[in-house]
Design a protein around this motif. Structure first.
Motif, PDB file in Angstrom:
ATOM      1  N   MET A   1       0.833  -1.182   0.000  1.00 38.82           N
ATOM      2  CA  MET A   1       0.000   0.000   0.000  1.00 38.82           C
ATOM      3  C   MET A   1       0.877   1.245   0.000  1.00 38.82           C
ATOM      4  N   ALA A   2       0.443   2.176  -0.776  1.00 39.78           N
ATOM      5  CA  ALA A   2       1.172   3.442  -0.811  1.00 39.78           C
ATOM      6  C   ALA A   2       0.785   4.273   0.402  1.00 39.78           C
ATOM      7  N   GLU A  10       0.884  15.807  -4.253  1.00 42.10           N
ATOM      8  CA  GLU A  10       1.081  14.370  -4.421  1.00 42.10           C
ATOM      9  C   GLU A  10      -0.244  13.655  -4.170  1.00 42.10           C
ATOM     10  N   PHE A  11      -0.395  12.461  -4.750  1.00 38.41           N
ATOM     11  CA  PHE A  11      -1.665  11.738  -4.576  1.00 38.41           C
ATOM     12  C   PHE A  11      -1.407  10.314  -4.113  1.00 38.41           C
ATOM     13  N   GLU A  15      -5.957   5.242  -3.599  1.00 37.92           N
ATOM     14  CA  GLU A  15      -7.191   6.022  -3.707  1.00 37.92           C
ATOM     15  C   GLU A  15      -7.521   6.315  -5.173  1.00 37.92           C
ATOM     16  N   GLU A  16      -6.513   6.581  -5.957  1.00 36.31           N
ATOM     17  CA  GLU A  16      -6.720   6.861  -7.384  1.00 36.31           C
ATOM     18  C   GLU A  16      -7.224   5.609  -8.116  1.00 36.31           C
ATOM     19  N   ILE A  20     -10.839   5.304 -10.041  1.00 36.81           N
ATOM     20  CA  ILE A  20     -10.941   4.928 -11.453  1.00 36.81           C
ATOM     21  C   ILE A  20     -11.745   3.640 -11.625  1.00 36.81           C
ATOM     22  N   SER A  21     -11.560   2.690 -10.733  1.00 37.67           N
ATOM     23  CA  SER A  21     -12.213   1.386 -10.894  1.00 37.67           C
ATOM     24  C   SER A  21     -13.685   1.393 -10.488  1.00 37.67           C
ATOM     25  N   LYS A  22     -14.153   2.456  -9.848  1.00 40.06           N
ATOM     26  CA  LYS A  22     -15.555   2.523  -9.443  1.00 40.06           C
ATOM     27  C   LYS A  22     -16.505   2.403 -10.635  1.00 40.06           C
TER      28      LYS A  22
END
Length: 87
Positions: A1-2, A10-11, A15-16, A20-22
């Protein structure tokens, strides 16, 4: 995990990916439901076709039994022969 970083520039990669996968997950669920509905419809169509064939078989069996039970006299056979000869 990041790790989540507190800097706004920064992100968080996890979470990104979730974000996107939602929409992809929603499309997958819709596709699954669509296929399930198609399979249910196909099952219903197969059941209807089987019922029709069973009914047709029963009707055919009734006609055959009526034909066997019919008492043909020689006179009736001669009439049928004459009609067939005319054809």
């Amino acid at each position: 995990m990041a790790k989540k970083r507190k800097n706004e520039n920064e992100f968080d990669v996890d979470e990104e990916i979730k974000r996107i996968s939602k929409s992809i997950d929603i499309q997958i669920i819709k596709s699954e439901n669509s296929y399930e509905n198609l399979f249910n419809k196909l099952d219903d169509d197969i059941d209807k076709a089987i019922s029709k064939k069973i009914k047709m078989f029963d009707e055919s069996k009734d006609l055959t039994s009526k034909h066997i039970m019919t008492d043909y006299t020689d006179n009736a056979l001669e009439r049928y022969k004459r009609k067939l000869n005319k054809i």
